[in-house]
Design a protein around this motif. Structure first.
Motif, PDB file in Angstrom:
ATOM      1  N   THR A  95       0.850  -1.184   0.000  1.00 49.07           N
ATOM      2  CA  THR A  95       0.000   0.000   0.000  1.00 49.07           C
ATOM      3  C   THR A  95       0.887   1.236   0.000  1.00 49.07           C
ATOM      4  O   THR A  95       1.739   1.388   0.886  1.00 49.07           O
ATOM      5  CB  THR A  95      -0.915   0.025   1.236  1.00 49.07           C
ATOM      6  OG1 THR A  95      -1.686  -1.188   1.279  1.00 49.07           O
ATOM      7  CG2 THR A  95      -1.843   1.234   1.184  1.00 49.07           C
ATOM      8  N   LEU A  96       0.684   2.127  -1.033  1.00 49.65           N
ATOM      9  CA  LEU A  96       1.476   3.353  -1.129  1.00 49.65           C
ATOM     10  C   LEU A  96       0.800   4.482  -0.370  1.00 49.65           C
ATOM     11  O   LEU A  96      -0.437   4.541  -0.246  1.00 49.65           O
ATOM     12  CB  LEU A  96       1.663   3.758  -2.589  1.00 49.65           C
ATOM     13  CG  LEU A  96       2.591   2.879  -3.447  1.00 49.65           C
ATOM     14  CD1 LEU A  96       2.627   3.414  -4.862  1.00 49.65           C
ATOM     15  CD2 LEU A  96       3.984   2.842  -2.848  1.00 49.65           C
ATOM     16  N   VAL A 107       3.016  -1.989  -7.316  1.00 44.63           N
ATOM     17  CA  VAL A 107       2.027  -0.902  -7.306  1.00 44.63           C
ATOM     18  C   VAL A 107       2.712   0.371  -7.794  1.00 44.63           C
ATOM     19  O   VAL A 107       3.947   0.475  -7.794  1.00 44.63           O
ATOM     20  CB  VAL A 107       1.436  -0.708  -5.890  1.00 44.63           C
ATOM     21  CG1 VAL A 107       0.646  -1.935  -5.462  1.00 44.63           C
ATOM     22  CG2 VAL A 107       2.506  -0.372  -4.889  1.00 44.63           C
ATOM     23  N   ARG A 108       1.894   1.376  -8.194  1.00 46.61           N
ATOM     24  CA  ARG A 108       2.496   2.575  -8.751  1.00 46.61           C
ATOM     25  C   ARG A 108       1.815   3.841  -8.271  1.00 46.61           C
ATOM     26  O   ARG A 108       0.650   3.822  -7.846  1.00 46.61           O
ATOM     27  CB  ARG A 108       2.458   2.543 -10.281  1.00 46.61           C
ATOM     28  CG  ARG A 108       1.057   2.703 -10.858  1.00 46.61           C
ATOM     29  CD  ARG A 108       1.065   2.553 -12.360  1.00 46.61           C
ATOM     30  NE  ARG A 108      -0.241   2.857 -12.932  1.00 46.61           N
ATOM     31  CZ  ARG A 108      -0.554   2.801 -14.221  1.00 46.61           C
ATOM     32  NH1 ARG A 108       0.401   2.442 -15.078  1.00 46.61           N
ATOM     33  NH2 ARG A 108      -1.763   3.108 -14.652  1.00 46.61           N
ATOM     34  N   CYS A 109       2.604   4.892  -8.361  1.00 49.05           N
ATOM     35  CA  CYS A 109       2.101   6.236  -8.084  1.00 49.05           C
ATOM     36  C   CYS A 109       2.342   7.091  -9.353  1.00 49.05           C
ATOM     37  O   CYS A 109       3.455   7.122  -9.878  1.00 49.05           O
ATOM     38  CB  CYS A 109       2.836   6.856  -6.890  1.00 49.05           C
ATOM     39  SG  CYS A 109       2.386   8.600  -6.586  1.00 49.05           S
ATOM     40  N   SER A 110       1.287   7.746  -9.829  1.00 42.31           N
ATOM     41  CA  SER A 110       1.385   8.590 -11.020  1.00 42.31           C
ATOM     42  C   SER A 110       1.918   9.968 -10.603  1.00 42.31           C
ATOM     43  O   SER A 110       1.310  10.630  -9.747  1.00 42.31           O
ATOM     44  CB  SER A 110       0.012   8.714 -11.682  1.00 42.31           C
ATOM     45  OG  SER A 110       0.072   9.599 -12.784  1.00 42.31           O
ATOM     46  N   THR A 133      -1.132   7.655  -4.457  1.00 37.45           N
ATOM     47  CA  THR A 133      -1.228   7.010  -5.767  1.00 37.45           C
ATOM     48  C   THR A 133      -1.120   8.042  -6.890  1.00 37.45           C
ATOM     49  O   THR A 133      -0.906   7.658  -8.044  1.00 37.45           O
ATOM     50  CB  THR A 133      -2.564   6.260  -5.904  1.00 37.45           C
ATOM     51  OG1 THR A 133      -3.655   7.175  -5.667  1.00 37.45           O
ATOM     52  CG2 THR A 133      -2.631   5.103  -4.906  1.00 37.45           C
ATOM     53  N   GLU A 134      -1.243   9.317  -6.534  1.00 34.05           N
ATOM     54  CA  GLU A 134      -1.064  10.402  -7.491  1.00 34.05           C
ATOM     55  C   GLU A 134      -0.286  11.525  -6.821  1.00 34.05           C
ATOM     56  O   GLU A 134      -0.469  11.806  -5.627  1.00 34.05           O
ATOM     57  CB  GLU A 134      -2.411  10.937  -7.997  1.00 34.05           C
ATOM     58  CG  GLU A 134      -3.177   9.961  -8.866  1.00 34.05           C
ATOM     59  CD  GLU A 134      -4.458  10.584  -9.431  1.00 34.05           C
ATOM     60  OE1 GLU A 134      -4.736  11.765  -9.110  1.00 34.05           O
ATOM     61  OE2 GLU A 134      -5.167   9.896 -10.186  1.00 34.05           O
ATOM     62  N   TYR A 149       7.229   3.124  -9.244  1.00 33.34           N
ATOM     63  CA  TYR A 149       6.791   1.783  -8.859  1.00 33.34           C
ATOM     64  C   TYR A 149       7.461   1.335  -7.545  1.00 33.34           C
ATOM     65  O   TYR A 149       8.644   1.576  -7.327  1.00 33.34           O
ATOM     66  CB  TYR A 149       7.139   0.773  -9.941  1.00 33.34           C
ATOM     67  CG  TYR A 149       6.412   0.992 -11.246  1.00 33.34           C
ATOM     68  CD1 TYR A 149       5.111   0.543 -11.403  1.00 33.34           C
ATOM     69  CD2 TYR A 149       7.041   1.635 -12.308  1.00 33.34           C
ATOM     70  CE1 TYR A 149       4.438   0.739 -12.613  1.00 33.34           C
ATOM     71  CE2 TYR A 149       6.380   1.826 -13.512  1.00 33.34           C
ATOM     72  CZ  TYR A 149       5.082   1.382 -13.658  1.00 33.34           C
ATOM     73  OH  TYR A 149       4.422   1.574 -14.845  1.00 33.34           O
ATOM     74  N   TYR A 162       5.688   7.234 -13.907  1.00 32.20           N
ATOM     75  CA  TYR A 162       5.164   6.413 -12.814  1.00 32.20           C
ATOM     76  C   TYR A 162       6.309   5.974 -11.899  1.00 32.20           C
ATOM     77  O   TYR A 162       7.394   5.606 -12.370  1.00 32.20           O
ATOM     78  CB  TYR A 162       4.456   5.171 -13.349  1.00 32.20           C
ATOM     79  CG  TYR A 162       3.219   5.476 -14.150  1.00 32.20           C
ATOM     80  CD1 TYR A 162       2.031   5.801 -13.512  1.00 32.20           C
ATOM     81  CD2 TYR A 162       3.244   5.424 -15.545  1.00 32.20           C
ATOM     82  CE1 TYR A 162       0.885   6.083 -14.238  1.00 32.20           C
ATOM     83  CE2 TYR A 162       2.101   5.694 -16.285  1.00 32.20           C
ATOM     84  CZ  TYR A 162       0.929   6.028 -15.623  1.00 32.20           C
ATOM     85  OH  TYR A 162      -0.197   6.322 -16.354  1.00 32.20           O
ATOM     86  N   ALA A 165       5.805   3.127   1.511  1.00 38.34           N
ATOM     87  CA  ALA A 165       5.063   1.912   1.138  1.00 38.34           C
ATOM     88  C   ALA A 165       4.937   0.996   2.350  1.00 38.34           C
ATOM     89  O   ALA A 165       5.918   0.737   3.068  1.00 38.34           O
ATOM     90  CB  ALA A 165       5.757   1.196   0.002  1.00 38.34           C
TER      91      ALA A 165
END
Length: 334
Positions: free
Chosen positions: A263-264, A326-329, A267-268, A318, A316, A281
């Protein structure tokens, strides 16, 4: 001996009477031609190793010579001492020039008695057997299959591997046996399955009836390893079978190395060129994730999740750990 003495007295009296009843010249000729031997016994039994004495009295007063019909069974010396050697019958003969007498000597077969006729042990265990003989002869021990169980000179049996062997106690050509079975052990694992995350360890333990340490093995070293003590180390997500083996008896434990959940903190994310931010994370496995950028020219990230905007654009970030990603934009503005 009383019977022998009576026979001897009777023969002496008869011989004396015979000598007195004929002229001197004839008596002399008679005594020179006629001779007899009286033995103390004409039948005897003995155990192997025993000695017995046969006494001989002659009418001439001369000494006899002794002979055995089978010296391997019973021998006799010049004094009439018989030594029993092995089971059977021998004729012991006392001889003069014109006379002989014999004693039949029967040598008994040695009886061997063993403490057990059947026994079961496991590998590494010992069993003490005992044996006795009818004549106190020494016992010789032997195992028919030394690879399964051995026996020492005192009757101590040691199990080496599962199977059957015959333990023989012998004396004087006679034997008694004990059938010894080295049993297969029972093996029990504390658990039949377990779930781990990458890098985590688990100590497996096995209860073995024979107290022999098991051999441990994994069917997928890329998923999980196991050492000689049963310690399992998870390598990557997947399933591996850990096997404990003792003398061909096996038990297994299924190890599942599961993917973690990540879990980040964001996410943006929008940053101006030259600005920085830190992403965090939360990984269910407790392991640190690997951070990467889809476009390092726009946004860079280090091993700790520190992000830096380098030029206008979008990329992104990762966070990955053992197959989970998982990634954050990140948008970088002018």
């Amino acid at each position: 001996m009383k019977k022998f003495a009576k026979i001897l007295l009777s023969l002496i009296l008869s011989f004396t009477f015979l000598s007195l009843s004929v002229p001197t010249q004839k008596a002399s000729a008679l005594t020179s031609d006629f001779a007899f031997i009286i033995l103390s016994q004409y039948k005897a039994t003995a155990d192997i190793g025993d000695q017995l004495h046969i006494a001989a009295v002659t009418s001439t007063g001369k000494s006899v010579t002794w002979k055995s019909s089978d010296s391997k069974i019973a021998s006799v010396n010049t004094y009439g001492v018989v030594t029993a050697k092995k089971a059977g019958t021998a004729i012991i003969t006392a001889k003069l020039k014109n006379a002989e007498a014999s004693c039949q000597v029967t040598v008994n077969k040695t009886k061997v008695t063993i403490s057990k006729e059947k026994a079961s042990i496991e590998r590494g265990e010992t069993l003490r057997l005992s044996a006795s003989t009818s004549n106190e002869s020494p016992i010789t021990w032997k195992s028919s299959k030394k690879s399964i169980a051995t026996v020492d000179e005192y009757g101590k049996v040691t199990g080496l591997k599962p199977g059957e062997t015959t333990i023989t106690a012998s004396a004087d050509g006679t034997s008694a046996v004990c059938q010894v079975t080295v049993k297969l052990p029972t093996v029990q694992l504390k658990q039949a399955s377990a779930t781990l995350y990458r890098g985590k360890t688990l100590q497996l333990s096995a209860t073995v009836s024979s107290s022999v340490k098991p051999t441990w093995k994994t069917n997928k070293k890329s998923v999980a390893l196991v050492d000689a003590t049963g310690t399992v180390t998870a390598i990557k997500h997947g399933t591996a079978i850990i096997t404990a083996t003792v003398d061909g008896v096996t038990q297994t434990c299924e190890i599942t190395v599961q993917k973690p959940e990540i879990t980040l903190s964001l996410t943006e994310l929008t940053l101006n060129k030259g600005d920085s931010a830190t992403l965090s994370a939360k990984v269910s496995s407790g392991n640190r994730p690997t951070w990467t950028s889809s476009n390092p020219n726009i946004v860079s990230v280090n091993a700790y999740g520190d992000v830096k905007a380098l030029q206008k654009g979008k990329a992104y970030i990762y966070a990955a750990e053992d197959g989970t990603k998982v990634r954050c934009s990140v948008t970088v503005t002018q």
